[in-house]
Design a protein around this motif. Structure first.
Motif, PDB file in Angstrom:
ATOM      1  N   LEU A   1      30.797  -9.820 -10.426  1.00 41.06           N
ATOM      2  CA  LEU A   1      31.657 -10.180 -11.121  1.00 41.06           C
ATOM      3  C   LEU A   1      31.882 -11.602 -11.140  1.00 41.06           C
ATOM      4  O   LEU A   1      31.869 -12.330 -10.235  1.00 41.06           O
ATOM      5  CB  LEU A   1      32.980  -9.316 -10.564  1.00 41.06           C
ATOM      6  CG  LEU A   1      33.187  -7.842 -10.793  1.00 41.06           C
ATOM      7  CD1 LEU A   1      34.228  -7.485  -9.883  1.00 41.06           C
ATOM      8  CD2 LEU A   1      33.027  -7.658 -11.901  1.00 41.06           C
ATOM      9  N   GLY A   2      31.813 -11.950 -12.474  1.00 39.19           N
ATOM     10  CA  GLY A   2      32.218 -13.387 -12.804  1.00 39.19           C
ATOM     11  C   GLY A   2      31.331 -14.317 -12.297  1.00 39.19           C
ATOM     12  O   GLY A   2      31.324 -15.554 -12.286  1.00 39.19           O
ATOM     13  N   GLU A   3      29.984 -14.030 -11.941  1.00 38.64           N
ATOM     14  CA  GLU A   3      28.775 -14.952 -11.413  1.00 38.64           C
ATOM     15  C   GLU A   3      28.184 -15.685 -12.426  1.00 38.64           C
ATOM     16  O   GLU A   3      28.073 -15.169 -13.517  1.00 38.64           O
ATOM     17  CB  GLU A   3      27.859 -13.890 -10.752  1.00 38.64           C
ATOM     18  CG  GLU A   3      26.794 -14.889 -10.034  1.00 38.64           C
ATOM     19  CD  GLU A   3      25.723 -14.054  -9.463  1.00 38.64           C
ATOM     20  OE1 GLU A   3      25.081 -14.452  -8.704  1.00 38.64           O
ATOM     21  OE2 GLU A   3      25.699 -12.746  -9.426  1.00 38.64           O
ATOM     22  N   GLU A   4      27.949 -16.851 -12.035  1.00 43.72           N
ATOM     23  CA  GLU A   4      27.081 -18.038 -13.169  1.00 43.72           C
ATOM     24  C   GLU A   4      25.768 -17.850 -12.409  1.00 43.72           C
ATOM     25  O   GLU A   4      25.842 -18.610 -11.437  1.00 43.72           O
ATOM     26  CB  GLU A   4      27.869 -19.103 -13.293  1.00 43.72           C
ATOM     27  CG  GLU A   4      29.087 -19.162 -14.135  1.00 43.72           C
ATOM     28  CD  GLU A   4      29.719 -20.363 -14.446  1.00 43.72           C
ATOM     29  OE1 GLU A   4      29.014 -21.304 -13.761  1.00 43.72           O
ATOM     30  OE2 GLU A   4      30.766 -20.353 -15.199  1.00 43.72           O
ATOM     31  N   ALA A   5      24.841 -17.102 -12.855  1.00 43.91           N
ATOM     32  CA  ALA A   5      23.409 -17.044 -12.137  1.00 43.91           C
ATOM     33  C   ALA A   5      22.580 -18.042 -13.045  1.00 43.91           C
ATOM     34  O   ALA A   5      22.613 -18.161 -14.319  1.00 43.91           O
ATOM     35  CB  ALA A   5      23.057 -15.812 -11.922  1.00 43.91           C
ATOM     36  N   GLY A   6      21.315 -18.285 -12.692  1.00 50.55           N
ATOM     37  CA  GLY A   6      20.169 -18.806 -13.209  1.00 50.55           C
ATOM     38  C   GLY A   6      18.963 -18.280 -12.963  1.00 50.55           C
ATOM     39  O   GLY A   6      18.401 -18.006 -11.728  1.00 50.55           O
ATOM     40  N   VAL A   7      17.859 -18.116 -13.769  1.00 55.05           N
ATOM     41  CA  VAL A   7      16.378 -17.732 -13.569  1.00 55.05           C
ATOM     42  C   VAL A   7      15.747 -19.004 -14.176  1.00 55.05           C
ATOM     43  O   VAL A   7      15.819 -18.945 -15.476  1.00 55.05           O
ATOM     44  CB  VAL A   7      16.209 -16.361 -14.311  1.00 55.05           C
ATOM     45  CG1 VAL A   7      14.830 -16.095 -14.090  1.00 55.05           C
ATOM     46  CG2 VAL A   7      17.247 -15.499 -13.400  1.00 55.05           C
ATOM     47  N   ILE A   8      14.585 -19.363 -13.568  1.00 58.41           N
ATOM     48  CA  ILE A   8      13.580 -19.957 -14.029  1.00 58.41           C
ATOM     49  C   ILE A   8      12.012 -19.398 -13.823  1.00 58.41           C
ATOM     50  O   ILE A   8      11.720 -18.993 -12.551  1.00 58.41           O
ATOM     51  CB  ILE A   8      13.418 -21.513 -13.134  1.00 58.41           C
ATOM     52  CG1 ILE A   8      14.808 -22.343 -13.340  1.00 58.41           C
ATOM     53  CG2 ILE A   8      12.291 -22.302 -13.777  1.00 58.41           C
ATOM     54  CD1 ILE A   8      14.952 -23.636 -12.740  1.00 58.41           C
ATOM     55  N   ALA A   9      11.631 -18.949 -14.778  1.00 62.04           N
ATOM     56  CA  ALA A   9      10.539 -18.140 -14.607  1.00 62.04           C
ATOM     57  C   ALA A   9       8.953 -19.105 -14.928  1.00 62.04           C
ATOM     58  O   ALA A   9       8.974 -19.922 -15.698  1.00 62.04           O
ATOM     59  CB  ALA A   9      10.371 -17.043 -15.736  1.00 62.04           C
ATOM     60  N   ASP A  10       8.369 -18.779 -13.971  1.00 63.61           N
ATOM     61  CA  ASP A  10       6.715 -19.326 -14.097  1.00 63.61           C
ATOM     62  C   ASP A  10       6.023 -18.396 -14.794  1.00 63.61           C
ATOM     63  O   ASP A  10       5.494 -17.481 -14.485  1.00 63.61           O
ATOM     64  CB  ASP A  10       6.254 -19.607 -12.840  1.00 63.61           C
ATOM     65  CG  ASP A  10       4.776 -20.514 -12.811  1.00 63.61           C
ATOM     66  OD1 ASP A  10       4.430 -20.460 -13.824  1.00 63.61           O
ATOM     67  OD2 ASP A  10       4.484 -20.741 -11.724  1.00 63.61           O
ATOM     68  N   LEU A  11       5.847 -18.510 -16.277  1.00 64.47           N
ATOM     69  CA  LEU A  11       4.998 -17.624 -17.011  1.00 64.47           C
ATOM     70  C   LEU A  11       3.584 -17.499 -16.525  1.00 64.47           C
ATOM     71  O   LEU A  11       2.808 -16.420 -16.868  1.00 64.47           O
ATOM     72  CB  LEU A  11       5.285 -17.843 -18.455  1.00 64.47           C
ATOM     73  CG  LEU A  11       6.528 -18.047 -19.046  1.00 64.47           C
ATOM     74  CD1 LEU A  11       6.480 -18.224 -20.459  1.00 64.47           C
ATOM     75  CD2 LEU A  11       7.440 -16.755 -18.832  1.00 64.47           C
ATOM     76  N   ALA A  12       3.169 -18.206 -15.728  1.00 67.82           N
ATOM     77  CA  ALA A  12       1.724 -18.294 -15.350  1.00 67.82           C
ATOM     78  C   ALA A  12       1.428 -17.247 -14.109  1.00 67.82           C
ATOM     79  O   ALA A  12       0.151 -17.014 -13.803  1.00 67.82           O
ATOM     80  CB  ALA A  12       0.824 -19.625 -14.999  1.00 67.82           C
ATOM     81  N   GLU A  13       2.483 -16.813 -13.507  1.00 70.29           N
ATOM     82  CA  GLU A  13       2.339 -15.882 -12.598  1.00 70.29           C
ATOM     83  C   GLU A  13       1.458 -14.795 -12.774  1.00 70.29           C
ATOM     84  O   GLU A  13       0.806 -14.343 -12.025  1.00 70.29           O
ATOM     85  CB  GLU A  13       3.741 -15.448 -12.127  1.00 70.29           C
ATOM     86  CG  GLU A  13       4.717 -16.388 -11.261  1.00 70.29           C
ATOM     87  CD  GLU A  13       6.127 -16.013 -10.977  1.00 70.29           C
ATOM     88  OE1 GLU A  13       6.155 -14.905 -11.304  1.00 70.29           O
ATOM     89  OE2 GLU A  13       6.536 -16.887 -10.377  1.00 70.29           O
ATOM     90  N   ASN A  14       1.815 -14.066 -13.971  1.00 69.75           N
ATOM     91  CA  ASN A  14       0.822 -12.834 -14.162  1.00 69.75           C
ATOM     92  C   ASN A  14      -0.229 -13.226 -15.186  1.00 69.75           C
ATOM     93  O   ASN A  14      -0.889 -12.216 -15.640  1.00 69.75           O
ATOM     94  CB  ASN A  14       1.800 -12.109 -15.200  1.00 69.75           C
ATOM     95  CG  ASN A  14       3.302 -11.819 -14.435  1.00 69.75           C
ATOM     96  OD1 ASN A  14       2.938 -11.361 -13.288  1.00 69.75           O
ATOM     97  ND2 ASN A  14       4.148 -11.345 -15.039  1.00 69.75           N
ATOM     98  N   LEU A  15      -0.471 -14.475 -15.354  1.00 74.13           N
ATOM     99  CA  LEU A  15      -1.939 -14.872 -15.963  1.00 74.13           C
ATOM    100  C   LEU A  15      -2.963 -14.649 -15.327  1.00 74.13           C
ATOM    101  O   LEU A  15      -3.365 -14.875 -14.127  1.00 74.13           O
ATOM    102  CB  LEU A  15      -1.825 -16.263 -16.665  1.00 74.13           C
ATOM    103  CG  LEU A  15      -2.831 -16.765 -17.522  1.00 74.13           C
ATOM    104  CD1 LEU A  15      -2.469 -16.064 -18.898  1.00 74.13           C
ATOM    105  CD2 LEU A  15      -2.698 -18.497 -17.576  1.00 74.13           C
ATOM    106  N   VAL A  16      -4.149 -13.753 -16.090  1.00 75.66           N
ATOM    107  CA  VAL A  16      -5.381 -13.385 -15.541  1.00 75.66           C
ATOM    108  C   VAL A  16      -6.200 -14.564 -15.888  1.00 75.66           C
ATOM    109  O   VAL A  16      -6.850 -14.219 -17.042  1.00 75.66           O
ATOM    110  CB  VAL A  16      -5.741 -11.908 -15.665  1.00 75.66           C
ATOM    111  CG1 VAL A  16      -7.217 -11.628 -15.187  1.00 75.66           C
ATOM    112  CG2 VAL A  16      -4.698 -11.127 -15.251  1.00 75.66           C
ATOM    113  N   PRO A  17      -6.816 -15.456 -15.027  1.00 76.07           N
ATOM    114  CA  PRO A  17      -7.672 -16.420 -15.736  1.00 76.07           C
ATOM    115  C   PRO A  17      -9.011 -15.865 -16.053  1.00 76.07           C
ATOM    116  O   PRO A  17      -9.463 -14.932 -15.432  1.00 76.07           O
ATOM    117  CB  PRO A  17      -7.797 -17.445 -14.631  1.00 76.07           C
ATOM    118  CG  PRO A  17      -6.576 -17.093 -13.700  1.00 76.07           C
ATOM    119  CD  PRO A  17      -6.444 -15.488 -13.888  1.00 76.07           C
ATOM    120  N   GLU A  18      -9.525 -16.286 -17.227  1.00 80.03           N
ATOM    121  CA  GLU A  18     -11.106 -15.934 -17.677  1.00 80.03           C
ATOM    122  C   GLU A  18     -11.551 -16.716 -18.554  1.00 80.03           C
ATOM    123  O   GLU A  18     -10.805 -17.614 -19.094  1.00 80.03           O
ATOM    124  CB  GLU A  18     -10.853 -14.409 -18.201  1.00 80.03           C
ATOM    125  CG  GLU A  18     -10.170 -14.306 -19.591  1.00 80.03           C
ATOM    126  CD  GLU A  18     -10.165 -13.026 -20.452  1.00 80.03           C
ATOM    127  OE1 GLU A  18     -11.313 -12.999 -20.866  1.00 80.03           O
ATOM    128  OE2 GLU A  18      -8.933 -12.356 -20.367  1.00 80.03           O
TER     129      GLU A  18
END
Length: 409
Positions: A79-96
């Protein structure tokens, strides 16, 4: 009861203020930025962005970026929380990584090799290395950092000026260790020209069929291939000779092929009838050659005339030999008659019967002498014909030699 409406309005304001205080705020960012933000399946903007008025509880956050797989997480809001998310998009990257080169794999020294590839990597670079597989050992391995575009593609133009002829291994390596190898061949000018003329003569053989394999058929084929090679900017000559033996004379040449100058002063023989590049057969580097089709065609015309004269000579020689045999038989019989006449009648007294017989034999001898003389005259005429044909053949051969250049010996 009249103040009641004012009371209801006040309650409404209190309820509205209470709902705002109870909702949450979520700050969403990503590396790299500009990812589409979906909260509970609803698009809410691109990173970095602020998602407001979130109810308390669990929410599904999904970020979508064209260069990366979808990134998802579950967000628990209070309730009433101010939250934040920073995503590292490379986490799911499959190198090839994948690697390719424009062309057939054989490249002329001095020209650029266009290296292309596909590299799925969080970094925007791929390491491209070059090392010699064989050769003279003078080439030191090299490495290049190549930029990868937003579609995970890259291109590099590899210079070959300082690369000796031979095979090379190209390696594309990602920072995570994934590697793709490719083998290419750098050709010297001579090797490249050999490859060109090999393709010409093999393709020509596959697309042309001749029923008879004689000198004039292989001459036609040699003329065609000569023209194709010259069109590609490679010097060529038409060659003739006898590839089965050495020491033949020019009129005895019974085969034609092509010599291509694949390097300065280096000639490669092409068997145009068989459709292959000749390897390690010195017979194809001996004989006679012509710089132009015009000279060769003139030679062929003279050769036709020479062959016709040869057949004429053989025919006249056969007639001469038959006439010699006839002359010898007649002369031998004449000699027999003369000897018989001398033995029987010369120096003797003859009876009237013997005298008449002797006169008849004398008449036969005189007639036989005329026949033998005529045969001798015919032999003289045939001998002169043979001499004339032989002189014609010698003149034709001199003209043929002026057109042809001796090679190999």
């Amino acid at each position: 009861m009249k103040p009641l409406p004012l009371l209801l309005l006040t309650i409404g304001l209190i309820l509205t203020a209470g709902c705002s205080a109870l909702s949450g705020t979520l700050e969403v960012d990503s590396d790299p930025p500009d990812a589409a933000v979906y909260l509970d399946g609803e698009y809410r903007g691109n990173t970095p962005c602020t998602v407001r008025d979130l109810d308390a509880g669990s929410h599904m956050l999904e970020l979508r970026h064209e260069r990366y797989p979808a990134w998802q997480t579950e967000v628990e809001m209070k309730l009433g929380e101010e939250a934040g998310v920073i995503a590292d998009l490379a986490e799911n990257l499959v190198p090839e990584v994948a690697l390719a080169c424009e062309g057939s794999g054989d490249h002329l020294r001095g020209e650029e090799i266009v290296v292309t590839g596909h590299a799925v990597t969080p970094w925007k670079q791929v390491n491209l290395s070059v090392e010699a597989i064989d050769g003279d050992g003078s080439f030191a391995p090299r490495s290049y950092q190549v930029e990868v575009d937003d579609e995970y593609n890259f291109e590099y133009r590899l210079p070959t000026d300082s690369m000796p002829g031979g095979r090379y291994r190209l390696s594309a390596r990602l920072g995570t260790g994934e590697t793709e190898n490719l083998t290419v061949t750098v050709l010297t000018e001579g090797e490249a020209n050999v490859a060109v003329v090999r393709e010409i003569v093999e393709t020509y053989r596959e697309t042309h069929t001749y029923s008879d394999a004689d000198f004039f058929v292989c001459a036609d084929m040699a003329l065609d291939v000569w023209n194709m090679i010259e069109t590609r900017g490679i010097g060529a000559k038409i060659a003739i000779g006898d590839v089965e033996r050495t020491g033949e004379e020019l009129p005895e040449a019974d085969h034609a092929w092509v010599l291509a100058e694949t390097s300065p002063g280096v000639w490669t023989a092409l068997e145009t009838t068989g459709g292959f590049v000749v390897v390690d057969d010195e017979q194809y580097l001996e004989g006679w050659s012509f710089d132009t089709p015009r000279a060769f065609k003139e030679y062929i015309d003279l050769s036709n005339r020479y062959n016709a004269a040869t057949e004429n000579y053989k025919d006249t020689e056969r007639r001469y030999n038959r006439k010699v045999e006839e002359y010898n038989n007649e002369a031998e019989y004449l000699e027999y008659l003369v000897d018989s006449y001398n033995d029987r009648y010369v120096g003797r007294s003859l009876t009237s019967v013997e005298y008449r017989t002797a006169q008849d034999m004398k008449k036969s001898i005189d007639e036989m002498k005329i026949d033998v003389a005529e045969l001798n005259g015919e032999l003289g005429q045939l001998s002169r014909e043979l001499e004339g044909v032989e002189q014609d053949m010698e003149a034709l051969e001199r003209q043929m030699r002026r057109l042809a250049e001796r090679i190999g010996r």
